[in-house]
Structure formats: C-alpha cells, structure tokens
Design a protein around this motif. Structure first.
Motif, short mmCIF file in Angstrom:
data_model
loop_
_atom_site.label_atom_id
_atom_site.label_comp_id
_atom_site.label_asym_id
_atom_site.label_seq_id
_atom_site.Cartn_x
_atom_site.Cartn_y
_atom_site.Cartn_z
N ARG A 70 0.86 -1.19 0.00
CA ARG A 70 0.00 0.00 0.00
C ARG A 70 0.90 1.24 0.00
O ARG A 70 1.60 1.50 0.98
CB ARG A 70 -0.91 -0.01 1.22
CG ARG A 70 -1.93 -1.15 1.20
CD ARG A 70 -2.72 -1.23 2.49
NE ARG A 70 -1.85 -1.56 3.61
CZ ARG A 70 -2.27 -1.63 4.89
NH1 ARG A 70 -3.54 -1.37 5.19
NH2 ARG A 70 -1.42 -1.93 5.84
N PRO A 71 0.89 1.98 -1.10
CA PRO A 71 1.79 3.13 -1.23
C PRO A 71 1.62 4.14 -0.10
O PRO A 71 0.50 4.50 0.27
CB PRO A 71 1.38 3.74 -2.57
CG PRO A 71 0.77 2.62 -3.34
CD PRO A 71 0.07 1.78 -2.30
N GLY A 72 2.75 4.56 0.45
CA GLY A 72 2.74 5.57 1.49
C GLY A 72 2.24 5.10 2.84
O GLY A 72 2.20 5.89 3.80
N VAL A 73 1.86 3.84 2.96
CA VAL A 73 1.29 3.31 4.20
C VAL A 73 2.19 2.22 4.80
O VAL A 73 2.52 2.25 5.99
CB VAL A 73 -0.12 2.72 3.97
CG1 VAL A 73 -0.65 2.07 5.25
CG2 VAL A 73 -1.06 3.79 3.46
N ASP A 74 2.61 1.27 3.96
CA ASP A 74 3.33 0.11 4.47
C ASP A 74 4.83 0.35 4.66
O ASP A 74 5.45 1.09 3.88
CB ASP A 74 3.15 -1.08 3.52
CG ASP A 74 1.75 -1.65 3.58
OD1 ASP A 74 1.09 -1.48 4.63
OD2 ASP A 74 1.32 -2.28 2.60
N THR A 75 5.36 -0.30 5.67
CA THR A 75 6.80 -0.37 5.89
C THR A 75 7.28 -1.73 5.40
O THR A 75 6.63 -2.75 5.62
CB THR A 75 7.14 -0.22 7.38
OG1 THR A 75 6.83 1.12 7.79
CG2 THR A 75 8.61 -0.49 7.65
N LEU A 76 8.42 -1.74 4.72
CA LEU A 76 9.01 -2.99 4.26
C LEU A 76 10.18 -3.36 5.16
O LEU A 76 11.05 -2.53 5.42
CB LEU A 76 9.52 -2.86 2.82
CG LEU A 76 8.54 -2.34 1.76
CD1 LEU A 76 9.19 -2.44 0.39
CD2 LEU A 76 7.25 -3.11 1.79
N THR A 113 15.00 -0.79 -6.28
CA THR A 113 13.94 -1.74 -6.64
C THR A 113 12.78 -1.66 -5.66
O THR A 113 11.60 -1.60 -6.06
CB THR A 113 14.50 -3.16 -6.71
OG1 THR A 113 15.56 -3.22 -7.68
CG2 THR A 113 13.43 -4.17 -7.08
N LEU A 114 13.10 -1.67 -4.37
CA LEU A 114 12.05 -1.64 -3.35
C LEU A 114 11.32 -0.30 -3.33
O LEU A 114 10.11 -0.24 -3.08
CB LEU A 114 12.65 -1.93 -1.98
CG LEU A 114 13.19 -3.35 -1.76
CD1 LEU A 114 13.91 -3.44 -0.42
CD2 LEU A 114 12.07 -4.38 -1.83
N ASP A 115 12.05 0.76 -3.60
CA ASP A 115 11.43 2.09 -3.55
C ASP A 115 10.37 2.27 -4.64
O ASP A 115 9.47 3.12 -4.50
CB ASP A 115 12.51 3.16 -3.67
CG ASP A 115 12.01 4.54 -3.29
OD1 ASP A 115 11.55 4.69 -2.13
OD2 ASP A 115 12.06 5.45 -4.14
N ARG A 116 10.47 1.48 -5.71
CA ARG A 116 9.46 1.56 -6.77
C ARG A 116 8.07 1.17 -6.27
O ARG A 116 7.07 1.50 -6.89
CB ARG A 116 9.86 0.66 -7.94
CG ARG A 116 11.10 1.11 -8.70
CD ARG A 116 11.39 0.17 -9.85
NE ARG A 116 12.70 0.46 -10.45
CZ ARG A 116 13.56 -0.47 -10.81
NH1 ARG A 116 13.26 -1.74 -10.66
NH2 ARG A 116 14.71 -0.13 -11.35
N LEU A 117 8.04 0.45 -5.15
CA LEU A 117 6.76 0.03 -4.58
C LEU A 117 6.10 1.15 -3.76
O LEU A 117 5.00 0.97 -3.24
CB LEU A 117 6.96 -1.20 -3.69
CG LEU A 117 7.53 -2.45 -4.40
CD1 LEU A 117 7.84 -3.53 -3.38
CD2 LEU A 117 6.58 -2.96 -5.46
N ASN A 118 6.80 2.25 -3.61
CA ASN A 118 6.29 3.41 -2.87
C ASN A 118 5.95 3.12 -1.40
O ASN A 118 4.90 3.55 -0.90
CB ASN A 118 5.05 4.00 -3.56
CG ASN A 118 5.37 4.52 -4.94
OD1 ASN A 118 6.40 5.17 -5.15
ND2 ASN A 118 4.50 4.23 -5.90
N PRO A 119 6.82 2.42 -0.68
CA PRO A 119 6.54 2.21 0.75
C PRO A 119 6.81 3.47 1.54
O PRO A 119 7.51 4.39 1.08
CB PRO A 119 7.54 1.12 1.13
CG PRO A 119 8.71 1.38 0.22
CD PRO A 119 8.11 1.84 -1.08
#
Length: 627
Positions: free
Chosen positions: A449-455, A475-481
């Motif tokens: 969930r962009p802007g909501v989840d922490t990875l 790569t991970l930042d493309r998921l918008n965490p």
C-alpha cells in the motif's frame, strides 16, 4: 549475500581401503570412487566456481607405469568438464580391452588413468590474482622417487607468506612464485624430502637402494613431516595432500578457522570441507561424520590405516562464523537452525524500528541464501504475537482492536525481491553500467500500500553496500513504501579477513566508510592520524589499533550512517539499516566464535599485523593486498 564476495575453497578426498577389485565386484562399476568424488564436489560448488581440479594416485604400480593423474579446468562448469574427461578414460578402456576390461581392476590400473585408490578434488575461489589453469589446485611436485612426489590442494591463506618465502630461500631453494600456495607446497615438499633422506640413511648400510625404496614407502612418517612443515604457518588452513606412495593427509590450523570433516568405515576414508557433501555422497547418518580437531591431521598410510594425529597444539577454537552465516550449505541441520536463530534474534531491533506497527509492515528477504534467516525472523514474530496474546488473556492487559483480530492476526509475508539471471555489464559507460546493476533484481508489484506500508527485508550480511545502494533499495522504492528497513543477519563487517575471504581492503567496507564519514562530519580527523601513526610505528604489534576508528561511536550511530550512505537522492522512502549484534551472533552460533571481521579480535599474530597494515594502506592511498 547481496554483495557478492569470493571466499573459502573446497576440498574433497577419498581413500579406498580395500583392493580396487572389491569395489567393482560389490558395486558393479569401476567408477565407484570417481562418482562419489563427483558428488562431493558438486555438493560443494558453493565453495568455488573459478576452477576445479582432480588428482588420482595408484598404489603399488610397476615401474614404467604412470601412477599420478591430474585434470584441472577453469571452464564455466569446471567439475563437469573434468569428470567428462575422466569418463572418457573408461570409454577408452572398453574400446581397447573390451567390456570385460571395465571389470578388471588390475588391467585398468595398468592401462587407464584415474583408476587408482587415492583421490583428491578441489574447488577454487580465486580471492586474489589471476584465474588460470596454473592457479588451480591440486598442485604437483614431481620426482623420480615415488615417495618424494607430492600432490596438494587446500582451503587456506597465509598471513606470513613473505616470511615463509624467505625461509625457503635461506634453505637454498629458488621458488618460482611468491604465492602462498607455492610456498606451502615447497615447505611440505622440503620436509618430505628430508623424511625420505632420514629413512634412506637409516637403512643404507643394510639393504639395496631398490629395497630401501620400498621400506621408505612403508615407513614414511607423514605426521612428522606435517609437524615440521606447519610450525611456521600463520593463517587459516585445511590442507590436503597425497604422496606418491599412496599416503595421504588433511591438516587443519590450530584455531580451527577453516573447516574439515571426515567419515571412515572399512571401505573408505572420506574428507570434505562440508558435512552435507559427505552425507550426500555416501548416504550416511550425520552423526557418523566427524570434525577434524584444530591442530590435527587425518593421516592415511600406504596400507590404508589411518589416525587423527596432533600436529600443533590447539589454540582457542575460532572457527569462521561466516561459514555458518553464509558460505556453507544450509542443508547441514545445525547450520540451518543457527541461521534461523540469527533471524529470530533480530526481532527486538525490528519491532523498535517499525514502532511495533505489525499491521502496516510487510516482511521479505533478499534471495536466495537469506531465506533461512527469514524463516527464523517470522518464527520470532509469531512467538512475539503469542506472548502478546498471553498478556491479554492470562494477565488481563489492555489491547487495541477486536479480540478476533488479535487472535487471527499473522505477520504479512511476501516475496518482494527476485534475482534475475546475471546480466553482463559489457557496456562501458559508468552511467549505463549502474543501470544494468540496478536491473539484477526485480520486485513483485501491487502488494504494497503506497505511502502506508513499511518494508522489512532481511539479508545475510552487508559487506560493501554496493548492491544495496545501486539495486535493492531502488527496486524496493518503486513500490512506494513509507519506510524500508534493511536487516542484516550478520553484525557490521568492520575489519579485513586474511584467512580466505576476499575482504582485504578496508575502504570497501560500508561500516568503515560510515565510521570515516562520522569522523569527518564531527571533525575528528586526528583520530585517523593517531591510529595511522601507531600502525606505522608498531607494525608487529599484537594490538589492533584500527579498533580506535570505531571506538568513538555506538553501533547504532554507524548503522544510521550506513543507511544514509546507501540512500541515494532518488529514494523517496525513509531508510533504516539494522545489523545483528555480536552478542547475539555468539548465542546463535556458540561453537564457531571466529568473529575477527566483526570485532577485530584476530586468532593469530599475523591477523593483527594484517589489519594494521590494511589501515596504513588505506591512509596512504594504496589498494594493494595487505598480506
């Protein structure tokens, strides 16, 4: 390990203890030993992919018969390349002698190479220098007297190679190279020659030279040769050797830095760098496989008898902990559990980093070797949830949300990172090469969930941080965490390794770069000068002066600076980096306390000299090897 590094090599030895015909009659093949050596080596490919070699010795051949055979290869599939060539020898036997020849051990020994009783295999990771056939083990020292021939292969690095080289010169030798492989070979070869001479002098007035040759072969004291050879060695080693008469050995360093295991029954003695390889090749119980004790050697005599002999007094055992964290195969049951424990031990730090917000956190790992630590991390999270439920239901503590949610909640687990096939960085421009590196990893979309989840993503270890900076975080930042937490199951790598791993230049370590950045940020450059002056003034000191670079900062300060260094301007998410603690490392891996790359506590005097020299090289702008 996302930062690819080269590391310890692999050894494999098989000694048949019965006549060769026995194995043909029982197993129906002349390839009994070769096929099992093949499995031993295939199961240790993780230990070396730069090259491989196999040597074989036939015992009690007649004069005029070739009794030592060797193949080496640097082909992409070196092990397969070698054994395809060995298999061709059997095809040749069938062509020359007919089908019956394949079942006649004496005919094979007289006519076909690689039909002997003693086998030695090696897998090479070239930690330094060129990669060519000439640098592949086993190495061969030849002589017309059978008992003076020596074949050696090993998993080792010597920290005092210059000193060993000088001693050979003082003996009157003229070594062709300064590499530790050649130096060690010549050292053992020198004392093998002396042992031959000692026995010759013992019998020269009683028997003919031909008779003495056989007496020497039967009475060769291999343990004595090793005691005299190894007394000057400083380093980590598991060295294997075969002598032309059929004797063989594997010797281990007194601190037990490099691994070596063995199994023996009335048919074979087998030795390898890893237990699972022996388990797979011979289908035996793990409990039957023993570890060669530090400072000891398995010595196999010409007649097939063997013993574990003390060569040097054992020191405090400092087996390489990286073997357990990453290098060795995780199919060893003990290693598997240790890696899970490493993941589980990180839970308190992880929970703090995510503000205990499990509902909005997704957990994953860097493929492929971090997977086991990941399982341990998830088990630790589940244990934490069980403890929270107990607090609510048994102790009556308050909770947030509905009880059903509390009961049914599970950590959110996803496979977010996938490693694609290796991409050749044939493009010459730095900008395009960085783009290629960033494409090595791919990710799974539409699960965050962009802007909501922490990875939270776990890796075995972070050495240089290059892949983290140029590929994984992008790569991970493309998921918008909202936040990315990178977790290392190993502590901060602060110091060089000089016993086998390709980690010798200090400026390459991300933890060292972080410490330097903090020193410059806080205008403490005098610390670097003070440490440098000590390193130069006391090059043979038994103190690791480089610890002074880190002593001004907490582990968390260095971890935070690492996060800052690997976070490029393009990364939008907040980034945090967590490292395992040394205390937890020792709790999780209690029997492998070699931690010098984390703590700077080297088990040999040479290690202390190397770390101080490595820092001096850094200060002087030198990129050369420190040993």
């Amino acid at each position: 390990m996302s930062d690819a590094i080269k590391h310890e090599c692999g050894i494999a030895m098989i000694r048949l203890r019965k006549p060769a015909q026995y194995y043909i009659d029982k197993y129906g093949t002349a390839s009994y030993a070769a096929s099992r050596l093949y499995v031993l080596m295939q199961k240790q490919l993780n230990r070396g992919q730069d090259g491989a070699g196999v040597a074989n010795i036939k015992i009690n051949t007649l004069p005029g018969t070739r009794y030592i055979s060797r193949y080496r290869s640097v082909e992409p599939s070196a092990v397969n390349d070698i054994f395809e060539k060995i298999n061709k020898k059997l095809k040749k036997a069938k062509k020359i002698g007919g089908n019956d020849a394949l079942y006649d051990a004496e005919w094979l020994k007289e006519n076909i190479a690689f039909s002997g009783e003693v086998w030695l295999g090696h897998l090479r990771y070239g930690t330094h220098g060129e990669n060519s056939i000439e640098t592949c083990h086993p190495f061969l020292k030849q002589n017309n007297w059978r008992s003076r021939n020596l074949v050696m292969a090993g998993n080792f690095n010597m920290t005092n190679n210059e000193e060993l080289f000088s001693k050979l010169v003082q003996l009157g030798q003229h070594p062709k190279e300064k590499t530790d492989t050649v130096t060690v070979m010549e050292k053992v070869g020198h004392f093998l020659d002396e042992e031959n001479q000692r026995l010759f002098d013992k019998y020269k007035h009683q028997y003919s030279n031909e008779q003495i040759t056989h007496l020497i072969e039967d009475e060769l004291d291999v343990a004595r040769i090793l005691r005299r050879s190894c007394r000057d060695f400083d380093g980590g080693y598991a060295m294997a050797g075969m002598i032309g008469n059929g004797s063989a050995f594997v010797v281990r360093d007194p601190s037990g830095i490099r691994p070596a295991f063995y199994y023996a029954d009335d048919e074979v003695v087998v030795i390898a760098s890893e237990k699972p390889a022996i388990k797979s090749a011979f289908n035996i119980d793990f409990k039957a496989i023993k570890e060669i004790k530090p400072g000891h050697a398995i010595v196999i005599n010409k007649d097939g008898s063997f013993a574990e002999e003390e060569i040097l007094p054992a020191r405090e055992k400092k087996s390489c902990s990286f073997e357990r964290i990453y290098f060795s195969r995780g199919t060893d049951p003990n290693i598997y559990q240790e890696r899970k424990n490493l993941g589980k031990a990180l839970i308190p730090q992880i929970l703090k980093a995510i503000d205990f917000d499990l509902k909005n956190t997704v957990f994953s790992y860097i493929p492929n070797t971090a997977e086991t630590a990941f399982y341990g991390m998830i088990e630790g999270l589940e244990d934490y949830l069980v403890s929270k439920r107990k607090e609510v239901f048994l102790e009556g503590k308050p909770h947030v949300g509905e009880l059903d949610e509390l009961l049914s909640f599970r950590p959110r687990v996803e496979k977010l990172v996938s490693k694609d096939v290796k991409l050749r960085t044939f493009i010459t421009s730095d900008e395009d090469r960085d783009t290629m590196v960033s494409s090595v990893y791919d990710t799974t979309y539409e699960v965050i969930r962009p802007g909501v989840d922490t990875l939270v993503v776990i890796d075995d270890s972070i050495v240089r941080g290059t892949t983290l900076e140029k590929s994984i975080l992008t790569t991970l930042d493309r998921l918008n965490p909202k936040k990315i937490v990178i977790v290392s199951s190993a502590p901060q790598i602060r110091f060089p390794d000089c016993y086998g791993i390709d980690m010798s230049r200090m400026k390459e370590f991300i933890a060292f770069r972080a410490a330097i950045a903090l020193i410059k940020e806080r205008k403490m450059e005098n610390v670097l000068d003070e440490v440098y002056d000590k390193c130069v003034a006391q090059p043979n000191s038994m103190e690791n002066f480089v610890k002074g670079v880190y002593s001004n900062f907490t582990d968390e300060e260095i971890s935070d600076k690492v996060a800052e260094i690997v976070t490029t301007p393009e990364i939008r998410a907040e980034v945090k980096v967590i490292f395992q603690t040394v205390d937890n490392l020792h709790k999780c891996i209690p029997n492998h306390l070699g931690d010098w790359y984390f703590t700077g506590d080297y088990p040999t005097t040479g290690g202390m000299r190397v770390v101080n020299r490595a820092f001096a090289n850094y200060m002087e702008g030198k990129t050369v090897r420190a040993y």
